[in-house]
Write an enzyme that holds these catalytic residues in place. Structure first.
Site, PDB file in Angstrom:
ATOM      1  N   SER A 239       0.852  -1.189   0.000  1.00  0.00           N
ATOM      2  CA  SER A 239       0.000   0.000   0.000  1.00  0.00           C
ATOM      3  C   SER A 239       0.884   1.234   0.000  1.00  0.00           C
ATOM      4  O   SER A 239       2.111   1.135   0.012  1.00  0.00           O
ATOM      5  CB  SER A 239      -0.899   0.006   1.229  1.00  0.00           C
ATOM      6  OG  SER A 239      -0.128   0.364   2.357  1.00  0.00           O
ATOM      7  N   LYS A 240       0.223   2.386   0.018  1.00  0.00           N
ATOM      8  CA  LYS A 240       0.969   3.647  -0.036  1.00  0.00           C
ATOM      9  C   LYS A 240       2.010   3.761   1.069  1.00  0.00           C
ATOM     10  O   LYS A 240       3.027   4.419   0.903  1.00  0.00           O
ATOM     11  CB  LYS A 240      -0.006   4.807   0.100  1.00  0.00           C
ATOM     12  CG  LYS A 240      -0.622   5.196  -1.217  1.00  0.00           C
ATOM     13  CD  LYS A 240      -1.300   6.532  -1.073  1.00  0.00           C
ATOM     14  CE  LYS A 240      -2.300   6.706  -2.205  1.00  0.00           C
ATOM     15  NZ  LYS A 240      -3.456   7.467  -1.833  1.00  0.00           N
ATOM     16  N   ARG A 241       1.722   3.104   2.186  1.00  0.00           N
ATOM     17  CA  ARG A 241       2.681   3.147   3.297  1.00  0.00           C
ATOM     18  C   ARG A 241       4.073   2.691   2.864  1.00  0.00           C
ATOM     19  O   ARG A 241       5.076   3.055   3.442  1.00  0.00           O
ATOM     20  CB  ARG A 241       2.231   2.218   4.431  1.00  0.00           C
ATOM     21  CG  ARG A 241       1.225   2.813   5.375  1.00  0.00           C
ATOM     22  CD  ARG A 241       0.859   1.815   6.434  1.00  0.00           C
ATOM     23  NE  ARG A 241       0.362   0.564   5.876  1.00  0.00           N
ATOM     24  CZ  ARG A 241       0.967  -0.607   5.960  1.00  0.00           C
ATOM     25  NH1 ARG A 241       2.111  -0.714   6.579  1.00  0.00           N
ATOM     26  NH2 ARG A 241       0.430  -1.677   5.423  1.00  0.00           N
ATOM     27  N   GLY A 243       5.613   3.423   0.270  1.00  0.00           N
ATOM     28  CA  GLY A 243       6.271   4.335  -0.658  1.00  0.00           C
ATOM     29  C   GLY A 243       5.620   4.230  -2.016  1.00  0.00           C
ATOM     30  O   GLY A 243       4.404   4.139  -2.120  1.00  0.00           O
TER      31      GLY A 243
END
Ligand code: GLU
Length: 471
Positions: A239-241, A243
């Site tokens: 996920s966006k976490r 990067g």
């Protein structure tokens, strides 16, 4: 039979690496078989679909060079077709109108939950619709078989079976007249003659419903292959976490499309222990059977390794076209200075990404007035004055500016002063690049050019003088 696959993203965000890998597998499968590949935008969710996301998906596909033979189709442009099929199904009795109110459905649901049952539509209107005025608000439901089961042989996971009792009568048209997602997919796969549906494992539960509708329509059932998800390097769903997950972010970060494609193909697929695949090799060797069932974890270091490989092994002309974009992004005008193909050859070994290469190459194109503080402190000291002056003299005297003549100038300066090459080379490096690291001095100085080199050495000599007077 002509193999035909499709990539069918919902335009609710950018093209992420999971989607790109699914697209790649579908694309490769069709290319391997000399078949066709369709791009279809599943934009029925009007609230979440945006033009921006459509543009981002197309940009990602184009950047990765995944070309399509048909499309892009847009589901929102096909509502007439879906509705025509729904009307036909209503007539044939494979679908029916359901007039149940929200309240009724809610109370059925509550009762089922209280009885410990899985909530599902109880079939109230299945055989009871004639009691209603046609124009009363209603949805249309698919008449799902009530007995037996749906079995499909997933090309990655093997046989998967769902009991029809688990599948209730799916709404295929909402009360506002809009056909629903699963139904549109079925009609599209049918109309577009898709033979192989390769998609994410999050769609496994949709597959039996879609197969039942296809069968009710007398349409051929494609083969299905559900690809496992991609995890971050911490083992959690990517996920966006983690990067960068959007494909275009990888471009911005300095990756080559070939590196990302090679990375993605290997993330969940293998051919012996081969790691590096040209596009042609991918097309030649790709099979669905060799796709891995288990989830794969993203590994940025490996992607960097591949990127470094491609920076150094693709034709420099090709790398240079991508590098040009990065130079522009960083505001570096490359019309004066080494041509980019030369720069790629000079800097390739030292850089894992093109962004890094652009950042580290500024001095080839732009003068600077400051030196890297550490490098200057260490190498632009009074002891460096004599070597710099001597090498300047020799460089100024060169008639034919070549790597060899420059090399000779540096070497003979060191010899004359009876010092190691580094005692000349390091001050020279800091003088002409402003930094403590660069490719070999002869090639670097050569690329920077004679006039510019001499001016920069003068600047460094002035710096040394200024530093001395300060102390
Ligand atoms: N639109 C779906 C998605 O983006 C894919 C549906 C499919 O491939 O059948 O997840």
């Amino acid at each position: 039979m002509k193999i035909k696959t499709r990539f069918a993203p919902s335009p609710t965000g950018y093209l992420h690496v999971g989607g790109a890998r699914t697209a790649l597998y579908s694309w490769l499968f069709s290319r391997h078989a000399g078949g066709e590949f369709v791009l279809r935008i599943e934009d029925t969710d009007l609230e979440r679909s945006t033009q921006e996301a459509i543009d981002a998906i197309m940009a990602g596909m184009n950047w990765l060079n995944l070309d399509w033979d048909e499309g892009p189709y847009f589901q929102t442009k096909r509502f007439d077709r879906y509705n025509a099929v729904i009307e036909q199904m209503l007539q044939q009795g494979t679908a029916y109108k359901c007039y149940c109110s929200k309240e009724r459905l809610e109370s059925v649901r509550e009762q089922q939950m209280a009885a410990g049952e899985k909530p599902r539509y109880d079939g109230h209107c299945r055989d009871n619709a004639s009691n209603h005025d046609e124009h009363q608000p209603h949805v249309v439901r698919f008449r799902n078989p009530q007995t037996g089961s749906v079995i499909f042989d997933d090309k990655i996971r093997g046989p998967i079976e769902f009991s029809n009792q688990e599948l209730d009568d799916l709404i295929i048209r909402r009360s506002d007249g809009a056909p629903t997602y699963n139904f549109c997919v079925v009609i599209d796969d049918w109309d577009m003659a898709i033979t192989h549906v390769i998609r994410g494992e999050d769609h496994i539960n949709n597959t039996p419903r879609q197969i039942n509708i296809l069968k009710a329509l007398g349409a051929p059932v494609p083969e299905y292959a559900h690809v496992s998800m991609i995890l971050g390097d911490d083992g959690k769903k990517l996920s966006k976490r983690h990067g960068a997950v959007g494909v275009m972010q990888y471009r911005d970060d300095g990756y080559l499309p070939q590196a990302l494609l090679n990375y993605l193909v290997r993330l969940g697929w293998s051919h012996g222990d081969q790691e590096i695949f040209s596009l042609d090799e991918m097309k030649t060797h790709f099979t669905i059977e060799a796709i891995n069932k288990s989830a794969s974890a993203f590994n940025t270091e490996k992607l960097q390794w591949l990127n470094h490989h491609y920076i150094n092994h693709l034709p420099a002309e090709e790398v240079a076209t991508h590098l040009a974009w990065h130079m522009e992004q960083q505001g570096i005008d490359t019309t004066q200075g080494p041509v980019l193909t030369e720069l790629v050859k000079l800097m390739g070994e030292r850089c894992k990404t093109l962004k890094e290469m652009a950042q580290a190459s500024r001095y080839f194109y732009q003068d600077f007035s400051e030196f890297d503080a550490d490098a200057a402190k260490k190498h632009l000291r009074p002891v460096a004055r004599q070597p710099l002056q001597l090498v300047r003299e020799k460089l100024a005297a060169i008639r034919e500016w070549s790597v060899e003549s420059i090399h000779h100038a540096i070497q003979s300066s060191a010899d004359e002063l009876a010092v190691g090459m580094g005692k000349v080379g390091m001050p020279l490096r800091v003088a002409v690049t402003g930094a403590g690291q660069s490719p070999g001095m002869d090639v670097t100085v050569h690329a920077i050019g004679q006039q510019c080199t001499l001016a920069r050495i003068d600047q460094a000599l002035a710096y040394i003088t200024a530093r001395e007077t300060q102390n």
